[in-house]
Design an enzyme around this catalytic site. Structure first.
Site, PDB file in Angstrom:
ATOM      1  N   GLN A   1       1.957 -10.974  -4.004  1.00 29.93           N
ATOM      2  CA  GLN A   1       0.471 -10.744  -3.148  1.00 29.93           C
ATOM      3  C   GLN A   1       0.256  -9.615  -5.002  1.00 29.93           C
ATOM      4  OE1 GLN A   1       0.372  -7.752  -0.360  1.00 29.93           O
ATOM      5  NE2 GLN A   1      -1.434  -9.093   1.068  1.00 29.93           N
TER       6      GLN A   1
ATOM      7  N   CYS B   1       0.886  -0.910   0.537  1.00 31.25           N
ATOM      8  CA  CYS B   1       0.443  -0.062  -0.116  1.00 31.25           C
ATOM      9  C   CYS B   1       0.857   1.757  -0.546  1.00 31.25           C
ATOM     10  CB  CYS B   1      -1.078   0.055   1.303  1.00 31.25           C
ATOM     11  SG  CYS B   1      -1.390  -1.736   2.062  1.00 31.25           S
TER      12      CYS B   1
ATOM     13  N   LYS C   1     -14.804  -4.248   4.914  1.00 29.17           N
ATOM     14  CA  LYS C   1     -13.821  -5.099   4.287  1.00 29.17           C
ATOM     15  C   LYS C   1     -14.821  -5.907   4.021  1.00 29.17           C
ATOM     16  CE  LYS C   1     -10.741  -7.426   7.018  1.00 29.17           C
ATOM     17  NZ  LYS C   1      -9.638  -7.988   7.647  1.00 29.17           N
TER      18      LYS C   1
ATOM     19  N   HIS D   1      -8.746  -1.183  -0.694  1.00 33.33           N
ATOM     20  CA  HIS D   1      -7.090  -2.408  -1.166  1.00 33.33           C
ATOM     21  C   HIS D   1      -8.006  -3.689  -1.927  1.00 33.33           C
ATOM     22  CE1 HIS D   1      -4.732  -0.271   2.418  1.00 33.33           C
ATOM     23  NE2 HIS D   1      -6.138   0.430   2.000  1.00 33.33           N
TER      24      HIS D   1
END
Length: 635
Positions: free
Chosen positions: A381, A334, A465, A511
């Site tokens: 990732q 991030c 989320k 995200h």
């Protein structure tokens, strides 16, 4: 589950006060079912509980899911009791239940071994055969603490101090002459706990802190009947058989080393799968208009401090020094993506800006938690961050969900559990922002007609989320995909764009991850497909083998034709039996074995052997090529 509601007739029937056991006897006279616990006004309680007023009561049977938890709570206490009987000087520590297993930690000066599990298991069964009643009691905090001091239970005293308030009572259970403050419900009699099995003994750090003393942990499982236990043990055997680490021995995809824990050494075939999977995701990124980037492994400590990661991830982060400056190896991508966004002045016309990366991350996980490809210290990732305006949130989240489902369905994952995690107690930002962000997530899922589970209080401290869990062929849950809203990080790292009114405005940050860790997703795929990966993903699709030396040239010609058609093939022309060649190809999970003998050479055909053992004789090569291309066409 029968429900009884007591109103005015309660006092008439039971004279003001009665134990649930008495009520159970009345119910059993009607339906003759064994009950083991109850819900009293929606609170789970033991059958020894006293009902004092008008209440709603429902009963829990042996085959109820709640009973399994109660059984496992009781087996925890039984395990602790057995350890103290066999080795009185053992110090009992933490305990917990996770999924279908129970775990108890303890300290012994001379550690126990796997052989000792047999003695413990035997002692537990001997105690069950006594069929003793289990008592639930309460004691003042100070009195209970003094009791633990007299018993010299050092770790239990620590747990007591950190989990109980001094002015409260401590709830504990008594198994004959053994006490333990397991606060969750236990069965009324130990005879309910017949069907358990101890599974493993391992070393762990006290309180999961690597700076603390090493202690030991025993894990086990418990069920309400014999068949459930047998089915579970059979399932474990299947899982072990198809463990990705075991399958890897034949496929030669990767290896791990004790001197470099949690880091993967990819071999040629494994790296091929990794890159193929990466390229598959990359095509999706192009379709959904992402910019692919690459950010540094190391960034200045100041950036991680400013982002808040240093405060929250300090124990998981690796760091190093250069020229008297501290740098952190990134545990996530991030802050790096925000540096790219902040690198130039952005206009509202630039939004949404979708930044993606196959980011190599490092996290200092405990060595005891590492598990093949499933839990690593270094992983990649398939990460992305979307910088957008509030008005664009619905569209962007909808597209993220669409992308996630497209990818999961490609791998035939159809059982997908969706969860929304909302505001935790410890959070930043005002309730107005949380109300808005949560409503956006709920609204998108409802409009997409996606059912979900609401996990109250499980969101990150900066935003809610959506989580996507895959259910594999063993019904294990793998949390892979996430979509997370963040009004916090852009502000903290000084991100802004110029809006229509020529004013600075902070973007909203989404995200987004789909596979999560690529390494772990490969491990999941290996186990889900039992090593027989989709044909488009595997390094060698076809093995060509000859029956005799006379067929060598014909095999080479076939190899050249397959190569021209971009079909990944290998030749096996070694002077050995056809049976050995086939067996080797099966161990390598090669889906198509082309067998070429005199008959095939004369007729200009091939015979195809499949992994399942079936064979098609004398088919034309071009027909075979069309079949494979059709299977791989989409990829």
């Amino acid at each position: 589950m029968p429900v009884i509601t007591f109103s005015n007739n309660f006092k008439k029937k039971y004279e003001n006060i009665v134990s649930i056991n008495k009520i159970v006897e009345d119910v059993k006279n009607i339906n003759k079912v064994d009950y083991v616990a109850a819900f009293l006004n929606n609170n789970i309680v033991s059958l020894n509980t006293i009902v004092k007023k008008d209440s709603t009561l429902s009963f829990i049977k042996k085959d109820d899911k709640f009973f399994l938890k109660i059984i496992r709570n009781t087996c925890l206490h039984l395990l602790g009791y057995s350890l103290k009987v066999l080795w009185p000087k053992i110090k009992l520590c933490n305990f917990f239940i996770k999924n279908s297993q129970f775990y108890y930690d303890f300290y012994k000066k001379n550690p126990l071994t796997k052989i000792d599990l047999l003695s413990i298991d035997k002692k537990m069964h001997n105690l069950v055969n006594r069929k003793y009643n289990i008592l639930k009691k309460k004691m003042l905090y100070t009195d209970f603490k003094n009791l633990l001091i007299n018993l010299n239970e050092y770790y239990k005293i620590k747990i007591l101090k950190s989990n109980f308030k001094k002015n409260n009572n401590v709830t504990f259970y008594i198994h004959e002459n053994h006490i333990d403050f397991l606060t969750d419900l236990q069965v009324p009699n130990i005879s309910f706990c017949k069907y358990f099995k101890l599974q493993k003994i391992s070393g762990v750090h006290w309180n999961s802190n690597k700076n603390n003393k090493m202690i030991q942990r025993i894990s086990g499982t418990a069920w309400s009947d014999k068949n459930q236990l047998i089915d579970y043990i059979d399932l474990l055997k299947k899982k072990k058989k198809f463990d990705h680490r075991k399958i890897n021995v034949n496929l030669n995809l990767f290896h791990l080393q004790k001197d470099t824990p949690g880091m993967v050494f990819w071999h040629h075939n494994g790296w091929f799968i990794f890159k193929k999977l990466e390229n598959f995701i990359r095509k999706k990124l192009i379709k959904y208009k992402y910019q692919e980037v690459k950010t540094p492994f190391l960034m200045n400590n100041y950036i991680w401090k400013k982002s808040g990661h240093l405060e929250n991830y300090k124990n998981l982060m690796f760091s190093t020094y250069s020229e008297n400056k501290k740098y952190c190896i990134k545990p996530m991508n991030c802050p790096g993506h925000i540096q790219i966004f902040n690198n130039k002045l952005r206009s509202y016309k630039d939004l949404p800006m979708r930044i993606s990366e196959f980011g190599s991350c490092h996290r200092n996980e405990f060595s005891g938690s590492l598990h093949g490809l499933m839990r690593l210290r270094n992983f990649t990732q398939d990460d992305a961050h979307i910088f957008c305006k509030k008005s664009q949130l619905n569209f962007e989240i909808k597209n993220c969900i669409k992308m996630i489902y497209e990818i999961y369905h490609t791998f035939s994952f159809k059982k997908i559990i969706v969860k929304i995690s909302t505001r935790p107690k410890k959070r930043i930002g005002d309730n107005f922002v949380w109300d808005y962000t949560e409503s956006v997530l709920f609204d998108v899922l409802k409009k997409q007609k996606i059912s979900f589970i609401h996990k109250k209080g499980d969101g990150a401290f900066y935003g809610p989320k959506i989580e996507f869990e895959l259910l594999d062929c063993f019904n294990r849950k793998w949390q892979c995909g996430t979509i997370q809203l963040d009004f916090y990080l852009p502000n903290r790292l000084g991100s802004y764009y110029i809006n229509k009114d020529n004013l600075k405005k902070s973007p909203v940050l989404i995200h987004r991850a789909i596979l999560g860790s690529i390494e772990r997703f490969i491990g999941i795929l290996i186990e889900e497909y039992k090593g027989n990966l989709p044909i488009w993903l595997i390094p060698v699709q076809v093995k060509i083998i000859n029956i005799s030396e006379k067929n060598v040239e014909y095999c080479i010609d076939i190899f050249k034709i397959l190569k021209k058609n971009n079909i990944r093939s290998e030749l096996d022309l070694k002077n050995r039996s056809i049976g050995l060649k086939i067996r080797e190809s099966i161990l390598l999970k090669i889906p198509y074995i082309l067998i070429c003998g005199d008959k095939e050479s004369i007729n200009n055909t091939i015979s195809v052997r499949y992994l399942n053992g079936s064979t098609i004789n004398n088919i034309f090569l071009l027909d075979f090529i069309k079949k494979i291309k059709k299977e791989c066409n989409f990829f």
